[in-house]
Design an enzyme around this catalytic site. Sequence first.
Site, PDB file in Angstrom:
ATOM      1  N   ASN A  92       0.829  -1.206   0.000  1.00 16.51           N
ATOM      2  CA  ASN A  92       0.000   0.000   0.000  1.00 16.51           C
ATOM      3  C   ASN A  92       0.864   1.258   0.000  1.00 16.51           C
ATOM      4  OD1 ASN A  92      -2.021  -1.863   0.174  1.00 16.51           O
ATOM      5  ND2 ASN A  92      -2.407  -1.550   2.348  1.00 16.51           N
ATOM      6  N   HIS A 109       6.136  -0.634  -2.610  1.00 15.26           N
ATOM      7  CA  HIS A 109       5.669   0.045  -3.838  1.00 15.26           C
ATOM      8  C   HIS A 109       5.628   1.557  -3.674  1.00 15.26           C
ATOM      9  CE1 HIS A 109       3.553  -3.943  -5.120  1.00 15.26           C
ATOM     10  NE2 HIS A 109       4.844  -3.980  -5.336  1.00 15.26           N
ATOM     11  N   THR A 177      -4.647  -9.160   0.337  1.00 16.25           N
ATOM     12  CA  THR A 177      -4.044  -9.022  -0.986  1.00 16.25           C
ATOM     13  C   THR A 177      -4.501 -10.143  -1.912  1.00 16.25           C
ATOM     14  OG1 THR A 177      -1.980  -8.721  -2.225  1.00 16.25           O
ATOM     15  CG2 THR A 177      -1.910 -10.242  -0.329  1.00 16.25           C
ATOM     16  N   GLU A 204     -11.751 -13.111   0.932  1.00 17.79           N
ATOM     17  CA  GLU A 204     -12.127 -14.272   0.109  1.00 17.79           C
ATOM     18  C   GLU A 204     -10.850 -14.963  -0.341  1.00 17.79           C
ATOM     19  OE1 GLU A 204     -12.262 -10.871  -3.247  1.00 17.79           O
ATOM     20  OE2 GLU A 204     -14.124 -11.942  -2.796  1.00 17.79           O
TER      21      GLU A 204
HETATM   22  C1  BV8 Z   1       8.671  -5.735 -11.548  1.00 14.42           C
HETATM   23  C2  BV8 Z   1       1.811   1.215  -6.834  1.00 14.42           C
HETATM   24  C3  BV8 Z   1      10.906  -6.302 -12.249  1.00 14.42           C
HETATM   25  C4  BV8 Z   1       1.028   1.960  -7.859  1.00 14.42           C
HETATM   26  C5  BV8 Z   1       1.705  -1.093  -7.594  1.00 14.42           C
HETATM   27  C6  BV8 Z   1       5.568 -12.451 -13.075  1.00 14.42           C
HETATM   28  C7  BV8 Z   1       4.421 -12.923 -13.649  1.00 14.42           C
HETATM   29  C8  BV8 Z   1       3.527 -12.011 -14.288  1.00 14.42           C
HETATM   30  C9  BV8 Z   1       3.760 -10.636 -14.318  1.00 14.42           C
HETATM   31  C10 BV8 Z   1       4.897 -10.174 -13.735  1.00 14.42           C
HETATM   32  C11 BV8 Z   1       5.801 -11.073 -13.128  1.00 14.42           C
HETATM   33  N1  BV8 Z   1       6.827 -10.333 -12.638  1.00 14.42           N
HETATM   34  C12 BV8 Z   1       6.602  -9.011 -12.926  1.00 14.42           C
HETATM   35  C13 BV8 Z   1       5.427  -8.896 -13.601  1.00 14.42           C
HETATM   36  C14 BV8 Z   1       4.839  -7.638 -14.071  1.00 14.42           C
HETATM   37  C15 BV8 Z   1       4.067  -6.887 -12.983  1.00 14.42           C
HETATM   38  C16 BV8 Z   1       2.885  -7.695 -12.528  1.00 14.42           C
HETATM   39  O1  BV8 Z   1       2.907  -8.364 -11.512  1.00 14.42           O
HETATM   40  N2  BV8 Z   1       1.811  -7.581 -13.311  1.00 14.42           N
HETATM   41  C17 BV8 Z   1       0.553  -8.248 -12.907  1.00 14.42           C
HETATM   42  C18 BV8 Z   1      -0.594  -7.297 -13.133  1.00 14.42           C
HETATM   43  C19 BV8 Z   1       0.386  -9.537 -13.648  1.00 14.42           C
HETATM   44  N3  BV8 Z   1       4.910  -6.548 -11.837  1.00 14.42           N
HETATM   45  C20 BV8 Z   1       5.662  -5.411 -11.932  1.00 14.42           C
HETATM   46  O2  BV8 Z   1       5.695  -4.692 -12.898  1.00 14.42           O
HETATM   47  C21 BV8 Z   1       6.511  -5.081 -10.708  1.00 14.42           C
HETATM   48  N4  BV8 Z   1       7.853  -4.774 -11.073  1.00 14.42           N
HETATM   49  O3  BV8 Z   1       8.304  -6.878 -11.714  1.00 14.42           O
HETATM   50  O4  BV8 Z   1       9.966  -5.302 -11.785  1.00 14.42           O
HETATM   51  C22 BV8 Z   1      11.332  -7.145 -11.061  1.00 14.42           C
HETATM   52  C23 BV8 Z   1      10.966  -8.471 -10.904  1.00 14.42           C
HETATM   53  C24 BV8 Z   1      11.457  -9.217  -9.817  1.00 14.42           C
HETATM   54  C25 BV8 Z   1      12.200  -8.661  -8.833  1.00 14.42           C
HETATM   55  C26 BV8 Z   1      12.506  -7.327  -9.017  1.00 14.42           C
HETATM   56  C27 BV8 Z   1      12.053  -6.569 -10.127  1.00 14.42           C
HETATM   57  C28 BV8 Z   1       5.996  -3.809 -10.018  1.00 14.42           C
HETATM   58  C29 BV8 Z   1       4.669  -4.029  -9.436  1.00 14.42           C
HETATM   59  C30 BV8 Z   1       4.254  -2.823  -8.578  1.00 14.42           C
HETATM   60  C31 BV8 Z   1       3.271  -1.936  -9.309  1.00 14.42           C
HETATM   61  N5  BV8 Z   1       2.734  -0.912  -8.395  1.00 14.42           N
HETATM   62  N6  BV8 Z   1       1.267  -0.119  -6.721  1.00 14.42           N
HETATM   63  C32 BV8 Z   1      -0.279   2.452  -7.315  1.00 14.42           C
HETATM   64  O5  BV8 Z   1      -0.670   2.092  -6.200  1.00 14.42           O
HETATM   65  O6  BV8 Z   1      -0.877   3.209  -8.066  1.00 14.42           O
HETATM   66  S1  BV8 Z   1       0.900  -2.617  -7.591  1.00 14.42           S
HETATM   67  C33 BV8 Z   1      -0.627  -2.311  -6.797  1.00 14.42           C
HETATM   68  O7  BV8 Z   1      -1.481  -3.318  -7.270  1.00 14.42           O
HETATM   69  C34 BV8 Z   1      -0.592  -2.475  -5.288  1.00 14.42           C
HETATM   70  O8  BV8 Z   1       0.552  -1.930  -4.703  1.00 14.42           O
HETATM   71  C35 BV8 Z   1      -0.661  -3.988  -5.125  1.00 14.42           C
HETATM   72  O9  BV8 Z   1       0.628  -4.555  -5.236  1.00 14.42           O
HETATM   73  C36 BV8 Z   1      -1.482  -4.386  -6.329  1.00 14.42           C
HETATM   74  C37 BV8 Z   1      -2.916  -4.530  -5.927  1.00 14.42           C
HETATM   75  O10 BV8 Z   1      -3.014  -5.715  -5.292  1.00 14.42           O
HETATM   76  P1  BV8 Z   1      -3.724  -5.812  -3.850  1.00 14.42           P
HETATM   77  O11 BV8 Z   1      -3.099  -4.839  -2.911  1.00 14.42           O
HETATM   78  O12 BV8 Z   1      -3.724  -7.229  -3.523  1.00 14.42           O
HETATM   79  O13 BV8 Z   1      -5.218  -5.257  -4.137  1.00 14.42           O
HETATM   80  P2  BV8 Z   1      -6.402  -5.997  -4.938  1.00 14.42           P
HETATM   81  O14 BV8 Z   1      -7.453  -4.991  -5.106  1.00 14.42           O
HETATM   82  O15 BV8 Z   1      -5.860  -6.718  -6.121  1.00 14.42           O
HETATM   83  O16 BV8 Z   1      -6.910  -7.127  -3.908  1.00 14.42           O
HETATM   84  C38 BV8 Z   1      -7.431  -6.749  -2.669  1.00 14.42           C
HETATM   85  C39 BV8 Z   1      -7.630  -8.043  -1.884  1.00 14.42           C
HETATM   86  O17 BV8 Z   1      -8.117  -7.695  -0.589  1.00 14.42           O
HETATM   87  C40 BV8 Z   1      -8.659  -8.977  -2.531  1.00 14.42           C
HETATM   88  O18 BV8 Z   1      -8.164 -10.319  -2.488  1.00 14.42           O
HETATM   89  C41 BV8 Z   1      -9.904  -8.839  -1.634  1.00 14.42           C
HETATM   90  O19 BV8 Z   1     -10.586 -10.047  -1.480  1.00 14.42           O
HETATM   91  C42 BV8 Z   1      -9.264  -8.456  -0.296  1.00 14.42           C
HETATM   92  N7  BV8 Z   1     -10.135  -7.588   0.527  1.00 14.42           N
HETATM   93  C43 BV8 Z   1     -10.972  -6.598   0.090  1.00 14.42           C
HETATM   94  N8  BV8 Z   1     -11.568  -6.023   1.179  1.00 14.42           N
HETATM   95  C44 BV8 Z   1     -11.085  -6.665   2.287  1.00 14.42           C
HETATM   96  C45 BV8 Z   1     -10.141  -7.646   1.870  1.00 14.42           C
HETATM   97  N9  BV8 Z   1      -9.500  -8.457   2.727  1.00 14.42           N
HETATM   98  C46 BV8 Z   1      -9.781  -8.299   4.059  1.00 14.42           C
HETATM   99  N10 BV8 Z   1     -10.669  -7.343   4.538  1.00 14.42           N
HETATM  100  C47 BV8 Z   1     -11.334  -6.543   3.691  1.00 14.42           C
HETATM  101  N11 BV8 Z   1     -12.193  -5.647   4.173  1.00 14.42           N
END
Ligand code: BV8
Length: 235
Positions: A92, A109, A177, A204
């Site tokens: 976050n 991040h 997450t 979930e």
């Molecule tokens: C990188 C800042 C090289 C911006 C963010 C491998 C496989 C596939 C793709 C990749 C891979 N490796 C890299 C990639 C590419 C990419 C990636 O992962 N793409 C995805 C979309 C497939 N990753 C990158 O580009 C990363 N950089 O890889 O560099 C490298 C590699 C290795 C080592 C070093 C370098 C950079 C990623 C960071 C991007 N920036 N945030 C901004 O905020 O604007 S990511 C952003 O999205 C968040 O920070 C977070 O990480 C992500 C969102 O995920 P969550 O936080 O989980 O939120 P989400 O809404 O998805 O889920 C919420 C969850 O909470 C749900 O499960 C829900 O059920 C639950 N929930 C809801 N309410 C509640 C709850 N739980 C409990 N109580 C509640 N009330």
Amino acid sequence: MAKIPSIVILTGAGVSAESGIDTFRSEGGLWEQHRVEDVATPEAFARDPDLVLRFYDMRRAAIQTKQPNAAHEALARLDAEWPGELLIITQNVDDLHERAGGSRLLHMHGTHLTAWCLACDGRPEWREPLIDRPACPQCGAAGQMRPDIVWFGEMPYEMERIYAAVGACDLFVSIGTSGAVYPAAGLVREARARGAMTLELNLEPSQGSYFFHESRHGPATRLVPEWVSEMLGQG
Ligand code: BV8
């Protein structure tokens, strides 16, 4: 004297959802309102900086009106009272963990409340909009500041410290997450491969539930205080 377990806690948008901060992938979540690649990539910033700066100005202003919830407060209590190693790794970019009192904490991040000056590489604290291209408070350069946020395709912060802590922990706990974004989503497998117990607390099942020894489902404001009381032997 038994070793006190070392704990690593990974948090995501779900831990701040009940504070009124949009998650990313939920109904109407951030990524429903904006295509990720339009607002959270270096390419987007090069292509249309105003769109990106307005997106982060909106979120930076919004989080300053929100308050930590019972999940942030419970984690801050564990952080203060746990006698062993403990590290909270958050994806976050809000400051609710800090405002709840969390200290053994890192933002992999980035954060909304610091800016990044591309002229002097400074990371000044910043609470105002960036759209008007203000001067850097450290070097005075105008219009060189961008959000201090890790965009897609950029290297997350403190990855060495993260892999070291995950590789040495006895208990890895993931809270709120979806397990959709890497390398954060891969940490549970890293921890498990190094012998740690792994626990998921999420509303979930997530994309990574399969990798956890135990998953508890429900709102963070209920699950996290319950788990913290268990850990502090008040369960
Ligand atoms: C990188 C800042 C090289 C911006 C963010 C491998 C496989 C596939 C793709 C990749 C891979 N490796 C890299 C990639 C590419 C990419 C990636 O992962 N793409 C995805 C979309 C497939 N990753 C990158 O580009 C990363 N950089 O890889 O560099 C490298 C590699 C290795 C080592 C070093 C370098 C950079 C990623 C960071 C991007 N920036 N945030 C901004 O905020 O604007 S990511 C952003 O999205 C968040 O920070 C977070 O990480 C992500 C969102 O995920 P969550 O936080 O989980 O939120 P989400 O809404 O998805 O889920 C919420 C969850 O909470 C749900 O499960 C829900 O059920 C639950 N929930 C809801 N309410 C509640 C709850 N739980 C409990 N109580 C509640 N009330």
